[in-house]
Design a protein around this motif. Structure first.
Motif, PDB file in Angstrom:
ATOM      1  N   VAL A  44       0.839  -1.197   0.000  1.00  0.00           N
ATOM      2  CA  VAL A  44       0.000   0.000   0.000  1.00  0.00           C
ATOM      3  C   VAL A  44       0.879   1.254   0.000  1.00  0.00           C
ATOM      4  N   HIS A 104      -7.834  -0.942  -1.140  1.00  0.00           N
ATOM      5  CA  HIS A 104      -8.928  -1.471  -0.322  1.00  0.00           C
ATOM      6  C   HIS A 104      -8.422  -2.501   0.688  1.00  0.00           C
ATOM      7  N   CYS A 135      -6.503 -11.882  -0.076  1.00  0.00           N
ATOM      8  CA  CYS A 135      -5.659 -11.033  -0.918  1.00  0.00           C
ATOM      9  C   CYS A 135      -5.236  -9.748  -0.215  1.00  0.00           C
ATOM     10  N   THR A 136      -6.135  -9.159   0.584  1.00  0.00           N
ATOM     11  CA  THR A 136      -5.912  -7.766   0.994  1.00  0.00           C
ATOM     12  C   THR A 136      -5.689  -7.541   2.484  1.00  0.00           C
ATOM     13  N   PRO A 147      -2.563  -1.235  -3.927  1.00  0.00           N
ATOM     14  CA  PRO A 147      -3.923  -1.537  -3.449  1.00  0.00           C
ATOM     15  C   PRO A 147      -4.553  -0.337  -2.741  1.00  0.00           C
ATOM     16  N   ASP A 181      -8.232  -6.595  -5.521  1.00  0.00           N
ATOM     17  CA  ASP A 181      -8.133  -5.492  -4.562  1.00  0.00           C
ATOM     18  C   ASP A 181      -9.518  -5.172  -4.018  1.00  0.00           C
TER      19      ASP A 181
END
Length: 503
Positions: free
Chosen positions: A388, A397, A457-458, A395, A450
């Motif tokens: 990030v 989110h 994934c996030t 990304p 994302d």
């Protein structure tokens, strides 16, 4: 007109591809941001020089229900629970980075920030272990916390406390916390000797508790269950205590009271590969009785490196090592860190790793470590950063409560059920940048979604970033001092220079 449109699309795609394959990352910036993320995970009363501007004080009454001050420490990921097991591993690996790559981290101007981050964890562990044969290992109710999407400054879930003691042991957590304190005592020895001695005394006490009252703690399940047992943590704790004290009793414990195993991963749950690399350094420095651990470290390298005939983990089409879809980045950074450290040890002692018919040099190991980190920073099929606030198309989110809720959002009349509709189940980018967070990462086909709702994934994790610090510091140092010295021209972009190949 149509031909012009096609040409524009082609040029746009080609320029993106060119940016991706020719990217030269600012590793120093990535290092700085990795540490800033760890600051964003702090719990308690934050210092005035706290860098993430959107974070505030939180959980200032932690421990009150049991009459103990448990304010401080770290939230592990995107929720508001303080899990002692991964927190201790985070601090141990931060300390290992500071111990092994002190010069490189200092050169990047981040050593003091890293030491502050380590101390934020060790101060908490000193509080949590103040009573003999008792360690407070968790604050917060995981089930209720996961049913509420609130930022830590405005939590509405119970701050229940779990402990381990003589009657309810938790050898994994006690030994890992001992490792964290012992490793940290080494890095503080030159800057605050009294504090280092305090950490070391507590580390010895916790290790004795872990060894004398053996048993697995399952109170954190299903979130942080110990699947590997506690022998690896006892070995890990004894290794760090031996390095910190040079006391032969810990060396005897390593050789006589523990067992080791060849594995292909290093994580908050499984420490064998880490301790094998750690003890290999001592073997090459003269402790020949640790030869078995050095052989097992070689076997770990052979089990992981993609050019080895014995390689076990899956490698994605884009070149990323892949163990599991859930938070796979933790295995990427842990692999990169161990390969980076072992590469330095091989170079320092002029040795190689033999994997059957394939011989791997220190350059081979570092090239693989760099490739893994470069993938996370943006050199991947999607040509996007997984960190990030860094690089191309990062990304927006992250699965993170604090980052996804506006600072000035009114939460007083918001129920837990309402919180998901307001701030979780939306496509709106996070209003607060979770700078430096390396997220869970793509799946085995290199697909990265994302979306805040896709936690695999996030979701970030402190132990993902703690393991990135050392290798990023090394890459930043090499970029500054080695590549700039031999490449004063654009030959660097072709990965060659007059003094030889850049690995």
């Amino acid at each position: 007109m149509a031909e012009s449109c096609y040409l524009f699309i082609f040029l746009a795609l080609f320029s993106t591809f060119w940016l991706c394959v020719n990217s030269r990352f600012d590793y120093k910036d990535a290092l700085t941001k990795s540490i800033i993320f760890l600051e964003a995970q702090r719990s308690g009363k934050l210092p005035l020089d706290h860098r993430p501007p959107w974070r505030g004080d939180s959980a200032l009454d932690d421990g009150k229900e049991v009459g103990v001050d448990l304010v401080g420490g770290y939230y592990d990921s995107g929720d508001n629970v303080k899990f002692g097991f991964p927190m201790a591993f985070t601090v141990t690996t931060m300390a290992w980075a500071a111990y092994f790559y002190e010069h490189e981290i200092k050169d990047a101007g981040e050593l003091n920030n890293l030491l502050d981050g380590i101390r934020w964890g060790t101060d908490y562990f000193l509080k949590a272990s103040a009573q003999p044969n008792r360690l407070y290992v968790q604050v917060g109710d995981p089930k209720m916390d996961h049913e509420c999407w609130m930022k830590p400054e405005c939590m509405k879930t119970p701050r229940s406390v779990l402990e381990i003691n003589q009657n309810r042991p938790g050898t994994e957590i006690a030994a890992e916390t001992a490792a964290a304190l012992a490793a940290s005592s080494i890095v503080f020895r030159r800057v605050d000797h009294c504090y280092a001695e305090m950490l070391l005394r507590r580390a010895k006490m916790l290790f004795r508790f872990a060894d004398e009252h053996q048993g697995t703690f399952d109170g954190a399940c299903p979130y942080y269950c110990s699947y590997s047992g506690y022998n690896d943590e006892l070995l890990w704790g004894a290794a760090w205590l031996f390095i910190a004290t040079k006391d032969q009793l810990y060396l005897q414990y390593i050789n006589e009271e523990t067992t080791s195993a060849v594995v292909n991963e290093f994580s908050w749950d499984l420490k064998y590969a880490g301790v094998q690399v750690l003890l290999s350094q001592l073997y090459w420095e003269g402790l020949k009785e640790l030869h078995t651990f050095q052989q097992q470290a070689d076997a770990y390298i052979c089990a992981v490196h993609p050019d080895s005939p014995y390689r076990q983990p899956f490698i994605t089409p884009g070149g990323l090592i892949h163990f599991r879809d859930g938070a796979n980045s933790q295995y990427v950074t842990s692999t990169a860190f161990l390969f980076s450290v072992y590469s330095d040890l091989l170079a320092r002692h002029n040795v190689q790793v033999v994997c059957g018919a394939k011989t791997l040099t220190h350059t081979d190991l570092m090239r693989f470590a760099k490739k893994q980190m470069d993938y996370l920073l943006g050199h991947n099929p999607a040509c996007r950063s997984i960190m990030v606030g860094f690089g191309h198309n990062p990304p927006l989110h992250a699965h993170h409560r604090g980052a996804s809720i506006p600072v000035n959002a009114s939460t007083e009349n918001v129920t837990c059920g309402m919180s998901f509709a307001l701030w979780f189940n939306t496509d709106t980018p996070n209003p607060n940048e979770l700078t430096g967070a390396i997220l869970g990462g793509p799946n085995r086909t290199d697909a990265f979604v994302d979306s805040r709702t896709n936690s695999s994934c996030t979701e970030p994790g402190t132990y993902i970033n703690s393991l990135a610090i050392g290798v990023l510091a090394k890459l930043a140092y090499r970029a500054k001092h080695h590549e700039s010295r031999c490449c004063a021209c654009d030959q660097c972009h072709r990965k060659t220079c007059t003094s030889g190949k850049i690995s």
